[in-house]
Design a protein around this motif. Structure first.
Motif, mmCIF file in Angstrom:
data_model
loop_
_atom_site.group_PDB
_atom_site.id
_atom_site.type_symbol
_atom_site.label_atom_id
_atom_site.label_comp_id
_atom_site.label_asym_id
_atom_site.label_seq_id
_atom_site.Cartn_x
_atom_site.Cartn_y
_atom_site.Cartn_z
ATOM 1 N N THR A 175 -35.837 -6.842 -67.718
ATOM 2 C CA THR A 175 -36.546 -6.318 -65.944
ATOM 3 C C THR A 175 -36.576 -5.540 -67.215
ATOM 4 O OG1 THR A 175 -34.877 -7.401 -64.683
ATOM 5 C CG2 THR A 175 -35.181 -5.464 -63.750
ATOM 6 N N ASN A 178 -39.492 -4.583 -69.236
ATOM 7 C CA ASN A 178 -40.938 -4.306 -67.431
ATOM 8 C C ASN A 178 -40.690 -3.142 -67.434
ATOM 9 O OD1 ASN A 178 -42.074 -6.367 -67.644
ATOM 10 N ND2 ASN A 178 -40.427 -7.185 -66.006
ATOM 11 N N ASN A 179 -39.598 -2.009 -67.239
ATOM 12 C CA ASN A 179 -39.251 -0.495 -66.672
ATOM 13 C C ASN A 179 -39.753 0.199 -68.484
ATOM 14 O OD1 ASN A 179 -38.771 -1.176 -64.359
ATOM 15 N ND2 ASN A 179 -36.267 -1.367 -64.835
#
Length: 211
Positions: A175, A178-179
């Motif tokens: 996560t 991806n950010n």
């Protein structure tokens, strides 16, 4: 008031003088130290630039001075003030070989991750690094790659399409990666802009300003 040069007997520690530099700076303050014996004479003033402002210690090179005017001769009160100011300045700026070496090592340690590990990095790569570093502090060189937030790599030729997640990175989190990937791509998609460094104008007592 007496107009004179730095070697004049009126210019003494404790005297209040007004100076003008070759570039038009005008300052008034108490002489807290001077060295008129060197080839390039040095004058240290304790100044107060404007009403309500903090005192500033300034160091002037005689070659940069256009004029010196003695406002008040050196009196006992002024000399005591100069001594107190010098003691305060020395306390805030200790000259210590071990401490200087320690600070230098820390500075170099902080600087090292920001240095390119390879001389083969293109100008475009260097520009990409600067773009990212301005926005994301945790941007470092990893060989010829740029590592951002420990999770994303920017590889040659340093375009948006060359941004990838590093699944082998320590503590990799999908996560967060991806950010970070989206953030890096957004930054690199913008055109590179010029950068102008800002130099500090003044330092309050405990530091030095040269003119």
């Amino acid at each position: 008031m007496v107009s004179c040069n730095l070697t004049a007997p009126e210019v003494q520690v404790g005297a209040t003088i007004k100076i003008e530099t070759n570039n038009g700076l005008i300052a008034e303050g108490i002489v807290i130290s001077l060295d008129a014996l060197r080839k390039f004479q040095v004058l240290v003033l304790d100044t107060k630039e404007t009403t309500g402002s903090k005192p500033v210690v300034r160091i002037f090179n005689s070659e940069h001075l256009n004029s010196i005017t003695v406002v008040t001769a050196a009196l006992e009160e002024g000399q005591k003030h100069a001594i107190n100011r010098c003691e305060q300045f020395r306390a805030n700026n200790p000259v210590n070989g071990a401490k200087t070496a320690e600070r230098l090592q820390k500075t170099l340690g902080d600087l090292r991750p920001n240095l390119m590990k390879s001389s083969n990095v293109s100008i475009k790569g260097q520009q990409a690094y600067i773009q990212l570093k301005r926005t994301i502090a945790e941007t470092y060189w990893s060989g010829e790659d740029i590592r951002v937030l420990g999770l994303v790599l920017v590889q040659k030729p340093y375009d948006v399409d060359n941004v990838t997640k590093d699944a082998k990175a320590t503590g990799f989190d999908e996560t967060r990666a991806n950010n970070a990937l989206l953030q890096v791509k957004k930054i690199l998609s913008k055109p590179a802009t010029g950068y102008t460094s800002r130099a500090p104008l003044d330092f309050t007592i405990g530091a030095v300003v040269t003119n």
